[in-house]
Design a protein around this motif. Structure first.
Motif, short mmCIF file in Angstrom:
data_model
loop_
_atom_site.label_atom_id
_atom_site.label_comp_id
_atom_site.label_asym_id
_atom_site.label_seq_id
_atom_site.Cartn_x
_atom_site.Cartn_y
_atom_site.Cartn_z
N LEU A 144 0.82 -1.21 0.00
CA LEU A 144 0.00 0.00 0.00
C LEU A 144 0.85 1.26 0.00
O LEU A 144 0.55 2.23 -0.70
CB LEU A 144 -0.93 0.01 1.21
CG LEU A 144 -2.19 -0.82 1.10
CD1 LEU A 144 -2.95 -0.83 2.42
CD2 LEU A 144 -3.07 -0.31 -0.01
N GLU A 193 2.35 1.57 -3.50
CA GLU A 193 1.31 1.87 -4.49
C GLU A 193 0.81 3.30 -4.33
O GLU A 193 0.57 3.99 -5.32
CB GLU A 193 0.16 0.87 -4.35
CG GLU A 193 -0.74 0.87 -5.54
CD GLU A 193 -1.70 -0.29 -5.54
OE1 GLU A 193 -2.49 -0.38 -6.49
OE2 GLU A 193 -1.69 -1.13 -4.61
N THR A 194 0.70 3.77 -3.10
CA THR A 194 0.31 5.16 -2.86
C THR A 194 1.37 6.11 -3.40
O THR A 194 1.05 7.12 -4.05
CB THR A 194 0.09 5.41 -1.35
OG1 THR A 194 -0.90 4.49 -0.87
CG2 THR A 194 -0.36 6.82 -1.08
N LEU A 224 -6.19 1.21 -4.88
CA LEU A 224 -6.01 1.80 -3.54
C LEU A 224 -7.35 1.95 -2.84
O LEU A 224 -7.47 1.69 -1.64
CB LEU A 224 -5.31 3.15 -3.64
CG LEU A 224 -3.82 3.09 -3.93
CD1 LEU A 224 -3.30 4.47 -4.29
CD2 LEU A 224 -3.08 2.52 -2.74
#
Length: 166
Positions: free
Chosen positions: A47, A50-51, A121
């Motif tokens: 996460l 990916e953010t 997300l």
């Protein structure tokens, strides 16, 4: 049956059997907890990257719009690294398609990849998935400079006039 045989069975049933089950239970619980912790840690790392990939792709698009290709390319490299390692197969395919388009000088439109990152997300954060395309807000830094100078000019005037009144 002898008395000694009954005593052994009673000892086995009251002491050894619960001890064996306790050891097995502790081992199984510890193993399950370790797997859960590992899964959660990997999910957190995914996460985070990916953010960052989503944010870097937004920056790359904005800088590309401001004709700052070197900075845009830097952010695109960061996106490529993160997506290739942590992205879904769909996101990796979209990245490859766009990099081929850039290499062939056919332009670049990262909207599909940006939408895919955003929706992935949103799923991870248990938010509703958005079906519309992302709208990029391109604000030139000159707009901020004008707004800041107008604000500070007004702020200085009011501050000076208030000080003169006292």
């Amino acid at each position: 049956m002898s008395n000694q045989s009954l005593s052994f069975k009673k000892t086995f049933l009251t002491i050894w059997l619960p001890a064996v089950f306790a050891v097995i239970g502790i081992w199984y619980g510890s193993n399950l907890n370790a797997k859960t912790e590992r899964y959660n840690k990997l999910r957190d790392i995914r996460l985070q990257y990916e953010t960052e990939a989503y944010q870097n792709l937004c920056y790359a698009i904005v800088y590309r719009g401001q004709h700052q290709q070197r900075l845009s390319a830097l952010y695109l490299r960061k996106v490529a690294i993160a997506v290739q390692f942590f992205g879904t197969p769909e996101q990796i395919d979209l990245l490859h398609i766009q990099t081929k388009r850039i290499e062939e000088r056919k332009g670049n439109d990262f909207t599909d990849l940006l939408n895919s990152l955003r929706n992935d997300l949103r799923k991870q954060f248990e938010l509703p998935v958005e079906s519309s395309d992302i709208q990029q807000v391109m604000i030139d830094s000159a707009v901020f400079d004008k707004a800041d100078s107008a604000y500070f000019a007004n702020y200085k005037k009011t501050s000076l006039s208030d000080a003169n009144r006292k």
